[in-house]
Write an enzyme that holds these catalytic residues in place. Structure first.
Site, PDB file in Angstrom:
ATOM      1  N   GLU A   3       0.854  -1.203   0.000  1.00 20.64           N
ATOM      2  CA  GLU A   3       0.000   0.000   0.000  1.00 20.64           C
ATOM      3  C   GLU A   3       0.892   1.256   0.000  1.00 20.64           C
ATOM      4  O   GLU A   3       1.921   1.281   0.674  1.00 20.64           O
ATOM      5  CB  GLU A   3      -0.846  -0.010   1.285  1.00 20.64           C
ATOM      6  CG  GLU A   3      -1.688   1.233   1.523  1.00 20.64           C
ATOM      7  CD  GLU A   3      -2.295   1.268   2.936  1.00 20.64           C
ATOM      8  OE1 GLU A   3      -1.675   0.781   3.898  1.00 20.64           O
ATOM      9  OE2 GLU A   3      -3.421   1.799   3.060  1.00 20.64           O
ATOM     10  N   ASN A  25      -6.950   6.090  -1.987  1.00 17.08           N
ATOM     11  CA  ASN A  25      -5.864   5.165  -1.658  1.00 17.08           C
ATOM     12  C   ASN A  25      -6.049   3.993  -2.629  1.00 17.08           C
ATOM     13  O   ASN A  25      -6.988   3.211  -2.489  1.00 17.08           O
ATOM     14  CB  ASN A  25      -6.004   4.736  -0.192  1.00 17.08           C
ATOM     15  CG  ASN A  25      -4.809   3.939   0.283  1.00 17.08           C
ATOM     16  OD1 ASN A  25      -4.067   3.361  -0.511  1.00 17.08           O
ATOM     17  ND2 ASN A  25      -4.641   3.876   1.589  1.00 17.08           N
ATOM     18  N   LYS A  58      -9.450   1.915  -2.126  1.00 20.71           N
ATOM     19  CA  LYS A  58      -9.705   1.381  -0.771  1.00 20.71           C
ATOM     20  C   LYS A  58     -11.091   1.758  -0.267  1.00 20.71           C
ATOM     21  O   LYS A  58     -11.461   2.942  -0.259  1.00 20.71           O
ATOM     22  CB  LYS A  58      -8.627   1.911   0.168  1.00 20.71           C
ATOM     23  CG  LYS A  58      -8.621   1.323   1.565  1.00 20.71           C
ATOM     24  CD  LYS A  58      -7.377   1.832   2.308  1.00 20.71           C
ATOM     25  CE  LYS A  58      -7.225   1.248   3.700  1.00 20.71           C
ATOM     26  NZ  LYS A  58      -5.997   1.709   4.363  1.00 20.71           N
ATOM     27  N   GLU A  63      -6.158   8.876   7.409  1.00 19.59           N
ATOM     28  CA  GLU A  63      -6.660   8.389   6.108  1.00 19.59           C
ATOM     29  C   GLU A  63      -8.051   8.930   5.793  1.00 19.59           C
ATOM     30  O   GLU A  63      -8.392   9.169   4.645  1.00 19.59           O
ATOM     31  CB  GLU A  63      -6.698   6.863   6.088  1.00 19.59           C
ATOM     32  CG  GLU A  63      -5.346   6.226   5.887  1.00 19.59           C
ATOM     33  CD  GLU A  63      -5.467   4.775   5.501  1.00 19.59           C
ATOM     34  OE1 GLU A  63      -6.015   4.473   4.433  1.00 19.59           O
ATOM     35  OE2 GLU A  63      -5.026   3.934   6.307  1.00 19.59           O
ATOM     36  N   CYS A  90      -4.934  -2.897   2.936  1.00 18.94           N
ATOM     37  CA  CYS A  90      -4.678  -2.794   4.374  1.00 18.94           C
ATOM     38  C   CYS A  90      -5.891  -3.058   5.265  1.00 18.94           C
ATOM     39  O   CYS A  90      -6.252  -4.192   5.494  1.00 18.94           O
ATOM     40  CB  CYS A  90      -4.032  -1.462   4.701  1.00 18.94           C
ATOM     41  SG  CYS A  90      -3.256  -1.537   6.328  1.00 18.94           S
ATOM     42  N   ASN A 127       0.130  -1.006   5.353  1.00 22.58           N
ATOM     43  CA  ASN A 127       1.001  -0.254   6.278  1.00 22.58           C
ATOM     44  C   ASN A 127       0.294  -0.343   7.624  1.00 22.58           C
ATOM     45  O   ASN A 127      -0.748   0.300   7.802  1.00 22.58           O
ATOM     46  CB  ASN A 127       1.065   1.238   5.919  1.00 22.58           C
ATOM     47  CG  ASN A 127       1.975   1.553   4.755  1.00 22.58           C
ATOM     48  OD1 ASN A 127       3.113   1.963   4.919  1.00 22.58           O
ATOM     49  ND2 ASN A 127       1.458   1.390   3.556  1.00 22.58           N
TER      50      ASN A 127
END
Ligand code: CDV
Length: 312
Positions: free
Chosen positions: A48, A110, A127, A146, A171, A196
């Site tokens: 990621e 993302n 994501k 995020e 993730c 991550n």
């Protein structure tokens, strides 16, 4: 049945420092690609946000020396990443790469892409499950913004590629059973996941000691319950003072880990997988057509939080 063997690699990255340039990072990706080529790998999976440091750990104010936009890619391939596309195509290796995407409309995602062995982008995933918080929370040792820096993707598409059906997740998605089930309902046989994961989880530090266990628990369960191979790839090690989990792995449909990283640095792990093995599970214990009961699962899509029964 036709042979559906694939040699696959997880290309774990060690820390990427804030001042590392795109070109320097791409050099590291190329070095892992060269190693993959020497091992006759057909598909290599990077983590990621593989082109920069994990910037959601900072509350970025534009007047500071760093600008948020510097962490995003406005085009893919761009000036620096084209080198990766070209080299992978020359080697005939497909790849999966995570990065921060800034669209022409100003949307921020993302994102992870799947590129085939001819250098064509065959899939793009944005994501869906964005963890963390929206506002600056100075009480934390570091931020997880995020939810401030990205908007959520909408679905879990799958693609015919590499001789099978491929899906992607990023993730935090890997912790949600819905992710794997949606992908498997799209026929996924191979699920590629970059991550991550800071080991310290500020809202509940009692979880810190289980970080490695939880990482494997969710991906192994997702693989087994859906008859899929799963590749989980970390950007691990101590990055800008924050320790992140490594433990990259390749998991078979049995739920067993068949390749596991052993360092907190750039490292390539490789496995030979036979996609036909998915059928052992998808045609028996997890025969969706025969055994699933979607009529009983209404709550899965009709509500997000729990609705408790009335007290008697
Ligand atoms: N990048 C992530 O999505 N990290 C989350 C952290 C916040 C727990 C994860 O689920 O690993």
């Amino acid at each position: 049945m036709d042979n559906r063997n694939l040699r696959i690699a997880a290309a774990q990255l060690g820390p990427i420092n804030r001042n590392e340039t795109r070109s320097e990072v791409v050099e590291r990706l190329l070095e892992l690609l060269r190693k993959a080529h020497n091992k006759q790998v057909q598909l290599i999976v990077y983590p990621e946000l593989a082109l920069t440091t994990f910037f959601p750990r900072w509350f970025v104010e534009e007047e500071e020396d760093l600008s948020l936009d510097d962490f995003y890619e406005k085009e893919m391939p761009g000036k620096e990443t084209k080198k990766l596309f070209d080299a992978a195509k020359d080697y005939g290796i497909g790849f999966c790469l995570g990065y921060a995407e800034l669209t022409e409309l100003g949307e921020r995602f993302n994102t992870q892409i799947l590129v085939d062995s001819d250098g064509l982008t065959v899939g793009k995933y944005r994501k869906v499950h964005l963890p963390g918080h929206e506002e600056h929370e100075p009480w934390r040792a570091f931020q997880h913004l995020e939810r401030r820096y990205f908007q959520a993707g909408e679905s879990f598409p799958t693609w015919q590629a590499f001789g099978g059906v491929v899906g992607m997740a990023i993730c935090n998605d890997r912790r949600w059973s819905e992710t794997y089930r949606c992908l498997a309902l799209g026929g996924a046989e191979l699920i590629l996941i970059g991550y991550n994961t800071p080991i310290h989880y500020a809202p509940d530090p009692t979880q810190d000691e289980h970080a490695s266990f939880h990482n494997h628990l969710v991906m192994q369960a997702g693989a087994y319950q859906n008859g899929c191979f799963v590749v989980g790839v970390a950007k691990g090690g101590v990055e800008e003072g924050v320790e992140s989990l490594s433990d990259s792995c390749i998991i078979a449909p049995s739920g067993e880990i068949i390749a596991l990283s052993s360092t907190d640095d750039d490292e390539l792990i490789v496995a030979d997988i036979d996609l036909n093995l998915c059928r052992n599970y998808k045609d028996t214990l997890f025969d969706f057509d025969r055994y699933r009961k979607p009529g009983s699962y209404g709550r899965i899509t009709n509500q997000s939080g729990a609705i408790l029964p009335e007290e008697t």
